[in-house]
Design an enzyme around this catalytic site. Sequence first.
Site, PDB file in Angstrom:
ATOM      1  CG  LEU A 127      31.626  54.585  24.354  1.00 23.58           C
ATOM      2  CD1 LEU A 127      31.944  54.205  22.519  1.00 23.58           C
ATOM      3  CD2 LEU A 127      30.481  54.287  25.532  1.00 23.58           C
ATOM      4  CG  HIS A 231      31.093  44.211  33.269  1.00 27.35           C
ATOM      5  ND1 HIS A 231      29.293  44.753  33.573  1.00 27.35           N
ATOM      6  CD2 HIS A 231      31.381  43.887  34.887  1.00 27.35           C
ATOM      7  CE1 HIS A 231      29.171  44.756  35.623  1.00 27.35           C
ATOM      8  NE2 HIS A 231      30.996  44.142  35.472  1.00 27.35           N
TER       9      HIS A 231
END
Length: 338
Positions: A127, A231
């Site tokens: 995505l 992240h």
Amino acid sequence: MSFRVRPANPDDFDAIYEMAKLTGGGFTNLPADKGTLVSKLAKSEDAFDKVEEVQGNDCYIFVLEDPAARVIRGTCQVFGQVGVTQAFYSYHLSTLTQWSPELGKTFRNQMLTLTTDLEGSSEVGGLFLHPAMRAGGLGLLLARSRYLFIRQHRERFGDRLLAELRGVMDQAGNSPFWDALAGRFFDMSFPEADAFNAVNGTHFIAELMPKSPIYVSLLPDAARAVMGQPHPTGRAALRMLEGEGFAFDRYIDIFDGGPTVVSRTDQVRTVREAVAEKVVEVGDGGSMKMLLATGRLKSFRACLGEVRRIDNEGLALSADTAALLEVREGDTVLAVSR
């Protein structure tokens, strides 16, 4: 809203390649490599063309598009089954508890064990939303459209669904977890390994990694601090996954240490709550917004639409929503609350 999600096709290559170059690395499913992307799009075409409604080693690629403006600003993927042609490795974080009568102390040590526990699961991944479009619910549309596709083709997917999130890395693309563990066994930096994996797959490196359990206490502080952490740019994606019912079950990526979250497929919120509704009117959709989808395989379309419920008959859609979905009065849509 003028955007919808639809299956990707070879004509979308340029847009997808441009987005791949914006990822900043670490997106194994969306590499900035032309040959690999061409192969992935071809594999996706084959998956959408497959007649048998059975689970297999398929990759379905979707794009977020504004059909009126003819622009693409996002992409996502669904994998029918992992670990079919290549082993799907993860580290599982466990605790070994030991008691010493002589010292009168209990010692608890965390351990990383290489495992293929998640083999056979389906996966959502790949995505990416264009940085200029990260507002207005488009990320939510892109992410949740995959679950409506799974609902439409339930037989093509397993009983367990997973998502891998990119791990923590610095601005140069270096991974503390890689540097502390896998990087010690291979003569390549994390950016080099990441580029290799994106093109050739993780199997080669994974097979050469040590199979013995790793005591976490032997790793440097920098590596321990990022284990199971996404992240910073992936925190919103993790919140969306958790909102759908995914949970961290102590599985982490063997390269960057990012978290893998899992859910039973039928317990994913969008899969569970979506219902089939008849389109009884097109024109004035009202103020209620719902996530809508229709069509099968290459005809699949999804959007956030303006709807109005008409007693127990079905839904009224705005003209714009009906156009995005390519539906008319009398058609059926899958609908779920926003």
